[in-house]
Design an enzyme around this catalytic site. Structure first.
Site, mmCIF file in Angstrom:
data_model
loop_
_atom_site.group_PDB
_atom_site.id
_atom_site.type_symbol
_atom_site.label_atom_id
_atom_site.label_comp_id
_atom_site.label_asym_id
_atom_site.label_seq_id
_atom_site.Cartn_x
_atom_site.Cartn_y
_atom_site.Cartn_z
ATOM 1 N N GLY A 126 -9.686 -8.332 -1.459
ATOM 2 C CA GLY A 126 -8.666 -7.303 -1.508
ATOM 3 C C GLY A 126 -7.383 -7.780 -0.858
ATOM 4 N N ASP A 127 -6.858 -6.987 0.072
ATOM 5 C CA ASP A 127 -5.641 -7.380 0.785
ATOM 6 C C ASP A 127 -5.958 -7.822 2.212
ATOM 7 O OD1 ASP A 127 -6.372 -4.796 1.588
ATOM 8 O OD2 ASP A 127 -4.326 -4.294 2.178
#
Length: 230
Positions: A126-127
Site C-alpha cells: 500500500g502506502d
C-alpha cells in the site's frame, strides 16, 4: 617408427581437446545468458516491489535479520523508520488509482535520494514504507526523517495543471536502545508512527527515546507540523 603411426591419433586427440574447450566456453556463455535473461529478472521479482522498484517486505525482513545478527556479533546498532503517506487515500479516491501509483513512485524516488547507500528503503505494501538505517545515532536519524518529511510534502505533479499534496508520518525506533530483536524494533517504530499520525504527521521517536532525549524531542516543534518530534 611409431611417429607416422601415432601422428593421426595425436591430431585427433588435439582436435578432441579443442572441441572440449569450445564446448565448455559455449556452455559458460549459455549459463551467463540464462542468468542475465531469466535468473536475474526472477530474483528482481522475488526481492523488489513491482511498482516502485524498491526492496519488498521479504527483502527488508532478510536485511533486518542480518542487522540483528551484526548487533549480536559486533554491537553495531541499527534503526527502523516506518512511514506511511498522509492524504494518500484522498488522492486514490479523488483522482483514481493511476494517480495513486504516480504518487507512490514519486515519493519512493524522492526518499531514495535522501537515504544513504548502506540503508534499505522498502515498500511493505500500500502506502507503507520502511527504512532500515545502519546507525542508532538520534541526530542522524532526525536529520534523515526531517529531510523526508520536507521532500514528500512538496507537490507531486499528476498531469498538467494538477498536483497532489501529501505528507508523511514516520516512527523511529533503535536497536539496542528499544530492543535487540528486529521485530520488536519494528513494533516500537510502528507505535511511534501512529503517534506522529495522531498529531498531524511528521516524525516521532519511540517512547523510550523521547524520555531519554527530552528537550531535543520538543525543541524542534513548530507551526508547520506539530508531530514533527523535533
Amino acid at each position: 617408427p611409431f611417429a607416422p603411426v601415432l601422428a593421426p591419433f595425436l591430431r585427433l586427440e588435439a582436435l578432441f581437446a579443442v572441441s572440449i574447450l569450445f564446448s565448455a566456453g559455449v556452455s559458460a556463455l549459455a549459463v551467463k545468458m540464462v542468468a542475465r535473461r531469466v535468473v536475474t529478472p526472477l530474483e528482481d521479482v522475488a526481492q523488489k516491489d513491482a511498482l516502485t522498484g524498491l526492496a519488498n517486505r521479504r527483502t527488508f525482513e532478510a536485511r533486518l535479520q542480518r542487522a540483528e545478527q551484526d548487533l549480536k556479533k559486533s554491537g553495531t546498532g541499527f534503526s527502523v523508520m516506518l512511514m506511511d503517506l498522509d492524504k494518500f487515500k484522498f488522492v486514490n479516491d479523488t483522482y483514481g488509482h493511476d494517480a495513486g501509483d504516480v504518487v507512490l513512485k514519486e515519493a519512493a524516488a524522492r526518499i531514495q535520494k535522501i537515504i544513504r547507500a548502506s540503508d534499505t528503503l522498502a515498500r511493505l505494501g500500500g502506502d507503507e514504507f520502511a527504512i532500515l538505517v545502519r546507525t542508532d545515532d538520534p541526530q542522524t536519524l532526525g536529520d534523515i526523517a526531517n529531510a523526508i518529511v520536507e521532500v514528500v510534502r512538496q507537490p507531486i505533479p499528476l498531469k498538467p495543471g494538477l498536483a497532489a499534496e501529501i505528507g508523511t508520518s514516520i516512527g523511529i525506533a533503535f536497536a539496542p536502545a528499544h530492543s535487540r530483536v528486529g521485530a520488536e524494533v519494528v513494533h516500537c517504530a510502528d507505535l511511534a508512527m501512529y503517534g506522529a499520525k495522531r498529531h498531524g504527521g511528521g516524525f516521532a521517536f519511540a517512547e523510550p527515546l523521547k524520555a531519554a532525549a527530552g528537550a531535543q524531542v520538543e525543541a524542534g516543534a513548530d507551526t508547520d507540523g506539530p508531530a514533527r518530534a523535533r
